[in-house]
Design an enzyme around this catalytic site. Structure first.
Site, PDB file in Angstrom:
ATOM      1  CG  ASN A 402      -0.217  -0.057   2.522  1.00  0.00           C
ATOM      2  OD1 ASN A 402       0.995   0.162   2.575  1.00  0.00           O
ATOM      3  ND2 ASN A 402      -0.937  -0.350   3.588  1.00  0.00           N
ATOM      4  CB  ILE A 403      -0.006   4.860  -0.240  1.00  0.00           C
ATOM      5  CG1 ILE A 403      -0.921   4.972   0.986  1.00  0.00           C
ATOM      6  CG2 ILE A 403      -0.828   4.723  -1.515  1.00  0.00           C
ATOM      7  CD1 ILE A 403      -1.789   6.226   0.981  1.00  0.00           C
ATOM      8  CB  CYS A 463      -6.170  -1.494  -5.126  1.00  0.00           C
ATOM      9  SG  CYS A 463      -6.278   0.236  -5.617  1.00  0.00           S
ATOM     10  CB  SER A 464      -8.450  -0.012  -1.005  1.00  0.00           C
ATOM     11  OG  SER A 464      -7.790  -1.079  -0.351  1.00  0.00           O
ATOM     12  N   GLY A 466      -8.975   2.175  -5.945  1.00  0.00           N
ATOM     13  CA  GLY A 466      -8.840   2.104  -7.393  1.00  0.00           C
ATOM     14  C   GLY A 466      -8.147   3.281  -8.031  1.00  0.00           C
ATOM     15  CG  ASP A 468      -3.037   5.302  -4.685  1.00  0.00           C
ATOM     16  OD1 ASP A 468      -2.665   6.345  -5.238  1.00  0.00           O
ATOM     17  OD2 ASP A 468      -3.663   5.289  -3.611  1.00  0.00           O
ATOM     18  NE  ARG A 509      -1.982   8.285  -2.871  1.00  0.00           N
ATOM     19  CZ  ARG A 509      -3.041   8.433  -2.086  1.00  0.00           C
ATOM     20  NH1 ARG A 509      -3.077   9.438  -1.212  1.00  0.00           N
ATOM     21  NH2 ARG A 509      -4.059   7.603  -2.151  1.00  0.00           N
ATOM     22  CB  CYS A 845      21.866  -0.315 -78.947  1.00  0.00           C
ATOM     23  SG  CYS A 845      21.835  -2.110 -79.182  1.00  0.00           S
TER      24      CYS A 845
END
Length: 1006
Positions: A402-403, A463-464, A466, A468, A509, A845
């Site tokens: 977790n964070i 996750c918890s 949604g 992170d 954060r 030619c």
């Protein structure tokens, strides 16, 4: 001219009494340091002089000196210096950003420190370290104010800075009073910039002013608002900075871009149910959902998920049609609640990925938490899905930290990098931090998600909450699978949509919580960890990413700098409300680091590669710390791992050793996380800030005198002086490899441009020349038709190689070539003699000698020259005659016919005498006569021919029958292969055929 002056002024002590006792007229003294003052105050003198006052007191500190400058006229304001110890108020030339202002410190805009100076603005701290010998600024350090995570005052005169991006520095001041004064100002800014977002936008952020000399930071706000206001004003005046694009260059709505690019219109739709953020405050306004889902279904199913973050479609695999979705944890609770609408949303999305007639693939639910953490959340109405309620569902627990655990490992690795112990303990210390282990686990789980999608399994990640770990896994999986997200434009849309629009809490954060603003600390370098994971993929496969390493570093820095508005909010809703209250706009970082800036475009990018990335080793042993971000920008990687006693210490340094002394004055309490970690990890220990135990004066000789020049260069910055500061106000990252590639590509592009201009000039001149000169007057000889003259020995060697059996069927060697012609002999196409293209030029030619165009001579025949097969040009008529096998002659008759034909042709050429050894000088107007080899050219004996028949030496009379081309170039004999008929398409090289004319050598029967 005589000048009346007063008594001389003493400007310094010395032997022999006071200088004021001397007379001005005493010019015999060797000491000429005195300067007289004119009596006439309006008189302009030609030298500077100093007027010293209070000199009789005997104290230097109380004396004042008035300096009168060159060509001073009395009445002008003097320059006064009260004391030699008083700091001067000067400014280093550093370009300020729009809206940036210097904040005075003790009435000084630039404050002195040990080894240099510093100044503070409403955006950053700039430290200038100088060379004492030459007074030159050697190094600049920049610390954005919003990037400061911790600021500590230490005795005797130190300020310790810890930055959110991972760097740590110590600023050394001359006195403790100076350190306390600067600390007071910086700590006020630190408090202002770390307020909760709910209390920031009660007033206009643009009201910051530096007029308050006591503490100019009392009304400081995020610099992004002031910067945006100044940029908008410059844009209105037509003076927008060149490094910024206009605001309308950045697309506002990006959901439609992915929706159309991935071809999702058949089974999915874009819903505007969250236009006013009523369903989910942290979701974007527009969301992709299955076509079978209505807005009412979304409103009913959203409350079942935490914070209303219902399952939303974010990507679809074009190959397998598998769908990637994201959400938050379901509100299951202890009683295992279920919601039919939530199940319907997922079922409709999975149904769209299944192909009729094929086996149904499993639906994968990836829970980023561990099982223990997910089960513990059921006590708080959280939990995880029951797979029985979803068709063919499989649940996987990823066990990502977790964070709080991520923050703890980040603090540990930062401390390790700046407070290294013995080198033998380096790997042990790095392993203890757990940073690389967490990074490896993240990459492994993202690779598993990408693997499920590539096999056709639809995936739901949560996750918890949604925002992170969910965002990390889904975005890394998309980068691994879709080449579009590995481009500059695609990566920009990935950040804007999956990170910013879907509500990653970018502001919280990086927010430092202290005081009464909250007990929970939500700061965590989640976004920084994601960028480091992308950097690992980029380092492993650099040709698959269009953006450079400097691009990622710039993103990491400005995620915490506060310069751009892209990372200042937790969601779109907060940004919209802030802009409405402040009635202003914000500058996005994408206006700076977009694909228009070549510095951030990878020069070795393989744009033709599509699909998923190649297999990447994501084990811990293959990872390394992102030193370019976590450490000083201008430190070399080797400095961190060098012994501490060999590191130079300057006025602003990285802390070198840890001290537990009580001299450190903490401006905020040490962090201590005692909350339960449901993932099972240990508690986060409090962090002690490192200090410097000695002053700079004690370590001036810390670098040994015996250190070589190469070793000393390791401690020098790559770019010296103010050039190290980039246009956005932070230190520039120098990528030598990309700089070299950019230089090579520019030189190549410049060379192509010059060649194109030259071709265009030739075309223009050809058109003008065609209009001025008539076709009958034009004469041009191609360089390919000119050959250097060979020796007689080589000609005789070629003659000896003639094999009549291998001669071409129906081959008619010609001695006369058509001269310059303005059109083709067959199709009458006009030629352009100055054209650089083969299609517009004339050709001969190699069989009949006629002048033909490219279209009428596309065929080739093969001959042997010097033992090698060579392709020769033939016109369509000659090539068709070569296929008449019924006219094939024997080798003997072919030789006889060729010889007789040669004699007949030679007899008809003007100026050719078969019985003479000299060359005729009679030249006709339309033909150049053949040149006969003179006898003097054969001074050396003729070598014996290397023929299988061992023929005798060629008689002297043979030289009369060795003819040369009409264009004064010697013709070599051609020995033809047994299989001469070979056709080559138009794309084959015609340059060889242009440069090799047929050289006719015929042997006269003796």
């Amino acid at each position: 001219m005589t000048v009346t002056s007063s008594a001389a002024i003493d400007i310094g002590g010395g032997g022999g009494g006071r200088r004021s006792d001397r007379l001005d007229s005493d010019r015999t003294s060797e000491d000429m340091s005195f300067i007289a003052s004119p009596a006439n105050e309006s008189f302009q003198i030609g030298a500077s002089f100093v007027d010293v006052q209070n000199e009789s007191s005997g104290s230097i500190d109380t004396a004042t000196a008035t300096l009168h400058e060159l060509n001073y006229t009395f009445g002008m304001p003097p320059v006064t210096e009260e004391s030699e110890n008083m700091p001067q108020n000067y400014e280093t030339v550093v370009e300020l950003l729009p809206g940036e202002e210097r904040a005075p410190i003790n009435k000084l805009t630039e404050f002195p420190i040990e080894g240099g100076s510093l100044f503070v603005t409403n955006f950053r701290i700039v430290v200038i370290l100088k060379d004492k010998e030459v007074e030159e600024a050697l190094r600049f350090l920049v610390f954005p104010l919003q990037d400061i995570e911790q600021i500590d005052l230490a005795i005797p005169a130190f300020i310790h800075l810890s930055l959110k991006i991972g760097r740590m520095f110590t600023i050394c001041f001359k006195t403790a009073e100076d350190a306390a004064l600067v600390h007071k100002i910086l700590y006020t800014a630190f408090q202002r910039l770390n307020r909760p977002i709910s209390s920031i936008y009660t007033s206009r952020p643009q009201d910051w002013t530096s007029k308050n000399t006591d503490n100019p930071m009392q009304s400081l706000n995020a610099f992004a608002w002031k910067f945006s206001e100044a940029v908008d004003e410059l844009d209105r005046d037509g003076k927008l900075p060149s490094w910024l694009l206009r605001a309308d260059s950045v697309a506002q709505e990006i959901t439609h871009i992915d929706f159309n690019r991935l071809g999702m219109s058949e089974h999915f739709q874009i819903s505007s149910v969250n236009e006013n953020f009523e369903v989910c405050p942290t979701y974007p306004e527009k969301i992709i959902v299955p076509k079978g889902i209505t807005d009412d279904d979304i409103r009913k199913g959203a409350p079942y998920r935490s914070i209303g973050r219902f399952p939303a479609v974010i990507w679809r695999c074009r190959k397998t049609r598998a769908v990637l979705m994201r959400s938050s944890q379901p509100q299951v609770g202890i009683l295992s609640w279920r919601n039919p609408t939530d199940e319907k949303i997922i079922e409709e999305a999975v149904k769209a990925s299944r192909i009729e007639g094929e086996e149904k693939k499993q639906f994968i639910i990836m829970d980023a938490r561990g099982y223990t953490s997910a089960f513990a959340n059921r006590a708080r109405s959280g939990g995880f899905e029951n797979t029985e309620y979803y068709q063919q569902a499989k649940l996987e627990f990823l066990g990502l930290p977790n964070i709080h655990a991520v923050r703890g490992s980040f603090n540990n690795v930062r401390t390790m990098l700046h407070n290294l112990g013995p080198n033998e303990q380096l790997l042990t210390s790095l392993q203890t931090t757990g940073w690389l282990l967490n990074l490896s686990n993240l990459l492994v789980n993202a690779a598993n998600c990408a693997d499920h999608l590539s096999k056709g399994h639809s995936v739901l990640v949560h996750c918890s909450d949604g925002w992170d770990r969910t965002t990390q896994v889904t975005t890394l999986a998309k980068i691994m699978l879709d080449e579009y997200y590995r481009t500059v434009k695609g990566f920009e849309e990935l950040i804007r949509r999956d990170w910013i629009a879907f509500g990653h809490k970018l502001y919280d954060r990086q927010l430092v919580a202290f005081g009464n603003w909250g007990t929970s600390d939500e700061r965590s370098p989640v976004f920084l960890q994601f960028l480091e994971a992308v950097r690992h993929l980029q380092r492993e496969q650099p040709t698959l990413f269009q953006f450079t390493h400097a691009y990622l570093i710039k993103l990491a820095k400005h995620a915490y700098s506060g310069l751009f508005g892209s990372f200042l909010f937790n969601s779109h809703k907060e940004r919209r409300e802030a802009m409405e209250k402040c009635k202003g706009t914000l500058v996005d970082i994408w206006r700076f680091i977009g694909p228009h800036n070549e510095e951030y475009v990878n020069q070795s990018f393989d744009e033709h590669y599509t699909g998923a990335v190649k297999p990447v080793n994501v084990s811990v042993i293959n990872l390394r710390v992102w030193h370019e971000v976590f450490a000083d920008e201008e430190e070399h990687y080797t400095q961190i791992f060098s012994p501490k006693e060999e590191r130079p210490l300057s006025g602003c340094t990285t802390p070198m050793n840890t001290s537990t002394s009580t001299n450190l004055v903490k401006s905020k309490s040490s962090e201590s996380i005692n909350s339960l970690n449901v993932d099972g990890s240990a508690k986060e220990s409090s962090q002690q800030h490192p200090t410097c135990s000695t002053t700079p004066s004690d370590n001036t000789n810390s670098l040994p005198m015996s250190t070589s020049f190469i070793q000393q260069s390791l401690y020098q910055p790559k770019v010296r002086g103010v050039a190290a500061i980039d246009r956005d106000g932070v230190i520039r990252f120098e990528d030598d490899e990309q700089a070299m590639l950019r230089k090579k590509n520019k030189l190549r592009a410049e060379e192509i441009r010059r060649k194109d201009e030259k071709i265009e000039e030739l075309r223009r001149r050809a058109v003008l020349d065609t209009n001025k000169v008539s076709p009958g007057q034009r004469q041009s000889y191609s360089e390919s038709d000119v050959e250097t003259t060979g020796t007689l020995e080589r000609v005789m060697s070629d003659v000896s190689m003639v094999d009549p059996v291998n001669e071409l069927p129906h081959f008619k060697p010609n001695t006369t070539w058509e001269g310059e012609s303005g059109h083709c002999a067959y199709c009458k196409k006009e030629f352009n003699k100055l054209s650089v293209y083969v299609e517009d030029r004339q050709h001969h030619c190699r069989n009949c000698g006629r002048v033909v165009c490219e279209d009428c001579s596309k065929n080739r025949f093969s001959v042997i020259e010097e033992g090698k097969s060579v392709q020769k040009r033939a016109c369509d008529s000659c090539y068709d005659s070569m296929h008449e096998t019924d006219l094939k002659l024997s080798s003997s008759s072919t030789t006889t016919t060729s010889s007789s034909t040669k004699i007949e042709n030679d007899s008809n050429v003007p100026g050719l005498d078969n019985n003479s050894d000299n060359v005729s000088e009679n030249v006709s107007e339309n033909a150049i006569p053949d040149i006969i080899v003179e006898e003097k050219e054969a001074e050396d004996p003729i070598k014996e021919a290397e023929s299988p028949s061992k023929e005798t030496k060629c008689p002297k009379t043979l030289r009369n029958f060795i003819s040369f081309s009409p264009k004064s170039s010697m013709r070599k004999n051609k020995v033809h292969s047994r299989d001469p008929l070979k056709s080559i398409d138009e794309g084959s090289s015609s340059q060889q055929a242009e440069s090799d004319d047929v050289l006719d050598v015929n042997e006269q029967p003796l």
